[in-house]
Design a protein around this motif. Sequence first.
Motif, PDB file in Angstrom:
ATOM      1  N   ILE B  58       1.048  -1.160   0.005  1.00  0.00           N
ATOM      2  CA  ILE B  58       0.044  -0.190   0.098  1.00  0.00           C
ATOM      3  C   ILE B  58       0.834   1.452  -0.137  1.00  0.00           C
ATOM      4  O   ILE B  58       1.715   1.255   0.983  1.00  0.00           O
ATOM      5  CB  ILE B  58      -0.774   0.385   1.071  1.00  0.00           C
ATOM      6  N   GLU B 128      -4.817   0.348  -3.300  1.00  0.00           N
ATOM      7  CA  GLU B 128      -5.327   0.914  -2.232  1.00  0.00           C
ATOM      8  C   GLU B 128      -3.732   1.608  -1.632  1.00  0.00           C
ATOM      9  O   GLU B 128      -2.860   1.408  -2.114  1.00  0.00           O
ATOM     10  CB  GLU B 128      -4.761  -0.605  -1.092  1.00  0.00           C
ATOM     11  N   THR B 158      -9.388   2.117   0.272  1.00  0.00           N
ATOM     12  CA  THR B 158      -8.771   1.331  -0.597  1.00  0.00           C
ATOM     13  C   THR B 158     -10.494   0.987  -1.063  1.00  0.00           C
ATOM     14  O   THR B 158     -11.354   1.423  -1.072  1.00  0.00           O
ATOM     15  CB  THR B 158      -8.438  -0.489  -0.028  1.00  0.00           C
TER      16      THR B 158
END
Lengths: 479, 479
Positions: B58, B128, B158
Amino acid sequence: MTNLQKEDFSKWYLQTIQKADLMDYSPVRGCIIFKADGWELWEHIQEDFNKYLKTQDIRNVYFPMLIPKHFLEKEEEHVEGFAPELPWLTKVGDEPLEEPYALRPTSETLIGDAFSNWINSYRDLPYEINQWANVFRWEKKTMPFLRTSEFLWQEGHTAHESEESARERTMAILEAYATLIEDTLAIPVYRGQKTPSERFAGAVDTYSVEAMMRDGKAVQAGTSHYLGQNFAEAFDIKFLNRNNEHEHVYTTSWGISTRLIGSLIMVHGDEQGLVLPPKVAPTQVILVPVGPWQKNPEILDRLKELKASLAQKDLRVRIDTTDNTPGFKFNEWELKGAALRVEFGPRDLENNQAVIKMRDLNDKESVSLDGIEDYIVEQLDVMQKRLFDSAVKRYEANEHTDIDTLDELKAHIEKSKAAGEVPGFVLIGWDGTEETEAKIKEETGFTTRNIPFNPPVEKTVDIVSGKPAKHTVWIARAY
Amino acid sequence: MTNLQKEDFSKWYLQTIQKADLMDYSPVRGCIIFKADGWELWEHIQEDFNKYLKTQDIRNVYFPMLIPKHFLEKEEEHVEGFAPELPWLTKVGDEPLEEPYALRPTSETLIGDAFSNWINSYRDLPYEINQWANVFRWEKKTMPFLRTSEFLWQEGHTAHESEESARERTMAILEAYATLIEDTLAIPVYRGQKTPSERFAGAVDTYSVEAMMRDGKAVQAGTSHYLGQNFAEAFDIKFLNRNNEHEHVYTTSWGISTRLIGSLIMVHGDEQGLVLPPKVAPTQVILVPVGPWQKNPEILDRLKELKASLAQKDLRVRIDTTDNTPGFKFNEWELKGAALRVEFGPRDLENNQAVIKMRDLNDKESVSLDGIEDYIVEQLDVMQKRLFDSAVKRYEANEHTDIDTLDELKAHIEKSKAAGEVPGFVLIGWDGTEETEAKIKEETGFTTRNIPFNPPVEKTVDIVSGKPAKHTVWIARAY
């Protein structure tokens, strides 16, 4: 392969930063979205400068983003300098505020007020802090990364017991900026002093490092200000000095911002897209399986091993396992500025080798898999230096020190334009008057960048007035 | 040594965070200045969570701070939830803006708009991202770190192709928060689901980790939201799914903030000041020369060697070489929460030893200088666990699971108050109605914290209505 960079540099820039997925436009006037790779460039700059701050025992802090109106008004030149660009918070929910708050354009005023509470004696000095923050300057013309309504920066603020100590810090920071920008971003800079008209609002002296973009235009890459006692007087920052007398402190402030990201693109980028110095490239090594690799699982296995061993050496490595063709992948990673590409297919596996392509070179090279990790580390290091050296060469080719009159300057600009070349930086004599600066700007669009500490030539005659020059100054068009 | 923490916990808190130099008040309503130690606590939290984000691939991004008014209005519940707390930018310089901008209270709307541009197919999912940013909520009651008009946080966003995938992410993040807060901050947390009335504005389900302060009050330490398709519908975020149909994505968002700094202080602090878990303490080891050390330069030399060898082990070490007395220094560093103190004087030099004092223990210990580095590393590790364990014990002592009626709850609160004890967390049965929650709050000041995933006891009867309980809920007074 286009020729867009030469034909329309701005268009090339705007296309490249979007295609390379560094940023996107937002619905907020003059504000951009920093996408992951764009943001990561800033993270690497932060890491680097935080390391320097640690060596200096300058610690990070955080001040509120909002500044009460009456604070900004305490230092007259300061508020005048920023007034038209200030965004104002005037209400909360449906309730108007009694006093509006400005969204900070910089934090000297709020920090000056805090210093007046925190500093009592020479024993507290120097008091040196830094903050990483978002700031706002609502400028008319915006350009992604280089000039945005909201931008991110680092602002350092220090207070000292003497002018000498404050001036030392001012110059030490300028050199620290130069080091970061040259060593980490591979961008050579011109160190020097700003002319009074380009000085920070409220400063006694402003110094800058200036960088030359590929189109010959300048970016002010970092500034360091000696503020004298101006803010100390406005905010009553006094200390008991070694003679047991109350005295105003001497302050400095200094900043670099996300415009360094724009500079990175504009100094190193080429027709294929981003070229990023390995030290800050989000992808330092891209591993691309080629040939019928999906039929031969060993290919991907070996690349995964290589990825792991490179990651062990703290390299930022990715494997491109998408279904795209190798050609598509090559272009994509060139566009995104991956510094080094490894191609690896069945034949390479047989020969215990891989093909390496450096982003900034045209040729590929076959390299044995034995010890390839060390070779990659070395090549990234070599590339880092190569990018700096080739920027230095480009700078030199675009510096002009033999222009002595406004007519010669105009002719130079015309000639450059006609030849499809960039007018670059011009070193001129300057009589020290604002009239001269205004005239140059009006007639050519060039502005004074800075008065270099070590000019390559001393100029003796003002370019406009023909009077004796007081200073030798770099001028250029600027972003 | 005072008894302020027991007598007036809020006063103790406010005095401690200022005396320990974590923060200062600013002239901006409800906004504080994070001083160096206060800020560094946040930096360590950031480093820790960034490591987790990296394992999940992420990446960090940055969105503009300002949000156009019509964006906020697109998701109805969302705007209603935040409306009274929204600060508005209405003019720039002297010019009113055509449309006001809100200073972000959170970024679902701006990011939802971006997602609608960036997401096309299931191949783009999950998408994300995370950002570290300043946010604004102009709440009436403020408390340094715990509730401020501007605060710093991390907000993750996300988008997923299925409810299942989005719910997985929601829960994985909640567990990541619990791990960070328990392992790094040594603060045990209660994992559970928020009741509908405490849900994030616009969410389908909100989950939280709740921490218990030393005064028995709760802090919501982190939240993770499953947003369903609410924002996807409001911002038209559609993707081509695996059946070649256009479908709205399923989104999540989640955040932890600088209120974790307040929690750190309130969970671990004692009458002497801050007690900080070694993993985040700005000063992990303080070296204090004692006795006539200025006459014996070898003392300081040996401390400098020790500092260097501890720094080699990545410890944060300082030497206190001020002219203050040892007693003053000991108090000062206890106040500031240095985790481990080394005292070293002429006699220690002779005996090849040093005296070690752990911040959270009363006794000192003499330790040989040979291998003292490893011993220090080990003791810091032991202290980290000890702080967590003693917090767990305190939690257990302040949990009440045998209260079944509102009268019993009131009696419990009265009794605790009279005994100088804290009412703590109470586990109750809840019939699932807002009326019940409102009644509890009105009569006791207790609010529902969360519905724990694994309650120690299942409650069968609603505490107010006496009807069958639908859920077992933790309630407490909250910051």
